[in-house]
Design a protein around this motif. Structure first.
Motif, mmCIF file in Angstrom:
data_model
loop_
_atom_site.group_PDB
_atom_site.id
_atom_site.type_symbol
_atom_site.label_atom_id
_atom_site.label_comp_id
_atom_site.label_asym_id
_atom_site.label_seq_id
_atom_site.Cartn_x
_atom_site.Cartn_y
_atom_site.Cartn_z
ATOM 1 N N PRO A 432 0.954 -1.329 -0.041
ATOM 2 C CA PRO A 432 0.138 -0.049 -0.011
ATOM 3 C C PRO A 432 0.884 1.303 0.083
ATOM 4 O O PRO A 432 1.887 1.476 0.758
ATOM 5 C CB PRO A 432 -0.759 -0.126 1.283
ATOM 6 C CG PRO A 432 -1.017 -1.668 1.706
ATOM 7 C CD PRO A 432 0.493 -2.033 1.249
ATOM 8 N N ALA A 433 0.470 2.196 -0.881
ATOM 9 C CA ALA A 433 1.199 3.432 -0.825
ATOM 10 C C ALA A 433 0.917 4.415 0.296
ATOM 11 O O ALA A 433 0.298 5.591 0.011
ATOM 12 C CB ALA A 433 0.813 4.064 -2.246
ATOM 13 N N THR A 434 1.474 3.982 1.393
ATOM 14 C CA THR A 434 0.886 4.995 2.597
ATOM 15 C C THR A 434 2.249 6.049 2.528
ATOM 16 O O THR A 434 3.306 5.724 2.048
ATOM 17 C CB THR A 434 0.948 4.151 3.762
ATOM 18 O OG1 THR A 434 2.154 3.342 4.296
ATOM 19 C CG2 THR A 434 -0.035 3.256 3.862
ATOM 20 N N LEU A 435 1.973 6.943 3.333
ATOM 21 C CA LEU A 435 3.120 7.769 3.315
ATOM 22 C C LEU A 435 4.303 7.326 4.164
ATOM 23 O O LEU A 435 5.631 7.492 3.691
ATOM 24 C CB LEU A 435 2.881 9.033 4.044
ATOM 25 C CG LEU A 435 1.955 10.306 3.505
ATOM 26 C CD1 LEU A 435 1.862 11.384 4.593
ATOM 27 C CD2 LEU A 435 3.041 11.013 2.354
ATOM 28 N N GLN A 436 4.121 6.579 5.197
ATOM 29 C CA GLN A 436 5.421 5.737 5.838
ATOM 30 C C GLN A 436 6.017 4.871 4.993
ATOM 31 O O GLN A 436 7.247 4.675 4.777
ATOM 32 C CB GLN A 436 4.933 5.183 7.281
ATOM 33 C CG GLN A 436 6.045 4.708 8.048
ATOM 34 C CD GLN A 436 7.039 5.865 8.128
ATOM 35 O OE1 GLN A 436 6.736 6.806 8.940
ATOM 36 N NE2 GLN A 436 8.222 5.580 7.925
#
Length: 498
Positions: A432-436
């Motif tokens: 998943p392209a989360t910020l973290q």
């Protein structure tokens, strides 16, 4: 100091020195003596020489009041959690040691070199931009291009200065001996506004591509990439996403299939390279050429000391050993072997040896390593490594755009696609392209390339991540103004905490 000589170089805001001229290819430089400003800019050839001189501080590896060796990667990697300072002892290149353990003072640290080299660049571009319009015989097309190059370069130098020091003078005209000490610090907002202004103006005057013989000259894509990065630092998320999307989709840049090929000196100006700082290995430098090197001395600095291992790898001075934390984070990642070399394991397996450096971990930087296949046969080997430094590359702009899209509530699907592309290039599955996750990917993809410290500071993570190194919140996000710059009646005020 004689004011008639001030116009081209400086070890503070004002200075004296040499213009450098073209030799062999666009940015392979040799000093050619002093020139008075009143006698220069007499024809198009001299205008081009001045353009080359404006690029020169990008690859200057000495600077400051003491002419100390100062490749920016050494200081930036030392400041981060990617590397330690290393070297022969705790007093070897003390500027890097001070930023490694955050014992910076106005008198000690890499700030002298960062300040001097970047203001040298500002000075040269200010002169260039003030003179180009009056060069006899300079065509309209060349005037447009040279002006755009000067604008890009001035923006580049100021972007480094405002990120490193925050509070710097904003100098857009040439100075003389009577007013050089009267320059006040501008607000960071004013500096960023000028950076944006210069880059927007530069974009229309730059070519979309350059031939290999002009490798290293700025292109329209590079100017847009830098402007997108500037927007990112200003948290102008929508502007950053739009500008970086333009770069990522409209200029023909492509990720290389093999990650390791990105960094090979035999693969300069590859399809992933957006802005590349050129280092020549063909100028036969010796120790008598101090302050002239345009080769990559950093390559020699990071090799293991007294190395007697396999013939494909050379020795060096033991600086910037990779932290165990970074090596551990990369293990199992296909980028590991192209980023880190485990010299402890290598010497044990081959029954060879090296001398552990200060803060040795056994892990060394591979991306710019002194690989003997890249060795040149002229001059002093230590001083003639040809490894370029790609300051902006496509994987970087992909991840910056993804970050901007997520922060600004933009196209989440596009952020995912960009993030996936960086991982897929090295055979890693989608996440998943989360910020973290994007923050983590930037670390692994761009490790030891000089971005990590800036990233930690702008994300607000530096006080936590770098606490073990002594980082102090509210102080170490920027460097001290060099001590000598606050003396002799200047208007410069020291940064808080120093």
């Amino acid at each position: 100091m004689k004011s008639k000589y001030y116009l081209y170089t400086g070890i503070v805001l004002l200075g004296m020195g040499t213009i450098v001229s073209c030799k062999k290819s666009f940015l392979e430089l040799d000093p050619k003596g002093q020139f008075l400003e009143s006698n220069y800019y007499a024809n198009p050839d001299e205008a081009l020489t001045a353009v080359v001189a404006a690029y020169d501080p990008l690859v200057t590896e000495t600077g400051g009041i003491d002419n100390t060796y100062s490749d920016p990667l050494g200081a930036l990697n030392s400041a981060s959690d990617d590397c330690y300072a290393g070297g022969g002892s705790s007093s070897d290149v003390p500027q890097w040691q001070a930023i490694n353990n955050y014992t910076l003072t106005p008198a000690l640290g890499p700030q002298n070199q960062f300040w001097a080299i970047n203001f040298q660049g500002v000075n040269r571009t200010d002169v260039l931009l003030s003179k180009l319009a009056n060069v006899p015989g300079l065509s309209a097309d060349l005037l447009k291009r040279y002006t755009a190059e000067g604008q890009f370069l001035r923006a580049h130098y100021y972007f480094d200065l405002v990120r490193l020091f925050k509070n710097v003078p904003l100098i857009l005209t040439t100075l003389n001996i009577t007013n050089v000490y009267d320059q006040p610090q501008a607000t960071p907002e004013a500096v960023y506004t000028q950076i944006e202004t210069d880059l927007k103006a530069a974009i229309t005057g730059l070519p979309t591509t350059v031939p290999a013989t002009e490798g290293g000259r700025v292109t329209q894509g590079a100017a847009k990439a830098l402007l997108g990065k500037v927007y990112l630092y200003e948290k102008k998320w929508a502007d950053a996403a739009a500008m970086l999307q333009d770069v990522n989709t409209n200029y023909g840049y492509k990720l290389l299939p093999n990650f390791g090929d990105v960094f090979s000196p035999k693969n300069k100006f590859n399809s992933e390279s957006i802005f590349e700082l050129v280092h020549s290995g063909s100028q036969s430098y010796t120790w008598s050429n101090w302050n002239q090197f345009k080769s990559n001395i950093y390559t020699q600095m990071i090799g293991p000391r007294s190395y007697t291992g396999p013939v494909y790898y050379g020795g060096g001075y033991g600086f910037n050993p990779v932290t165990t934390e970074l090596a551990t984070a990369l293990k199992g990642d296909p980028r590991y072997g192209y980023t880190v070399v485990n010299i402890d394991s290598l010497t044990k397996a081959t029954k060879t040896s090296y001398s552990p450096s200060y803060q040795n971990t056994g892990y060394f930087i591979q991306k710019y390593a002194p690989v003997l296949a890249n060795k040149v046969t002229t001059g002093t080997t230590d001083l003639n490594w040809p490894n370029d430094y790609i300051e902006i590359r496509l994987a970087d702009t992909y991840l910056m755009e993804a970050e901007a899209e997520l922060n600004g509530g933009g196209d989440q699907g596009r952020a995912q696609t960009l993030y996936n592309a960086v991982r897929a290039r090295v055979g890693l599955a989608s996440k998943p392209a989360t910020l973290q996750n994007i923050y983590d990917e930037r670390r692994l993809e761009l490790a030891t390339e000089g971005h990590r410290w800036f990233d930690l500071v702008r994300w607000g993570q530096a006080p936590t991540v770098l606490a073990s190194k002594g980082f102090k919140a509210g102080v170490n996000e920027i460097l001290p103004i060099p001590l000598n710059e606050t003396l002799n009646g200047t208007k410069l005020k020291q940064n808080p905490g120093y």
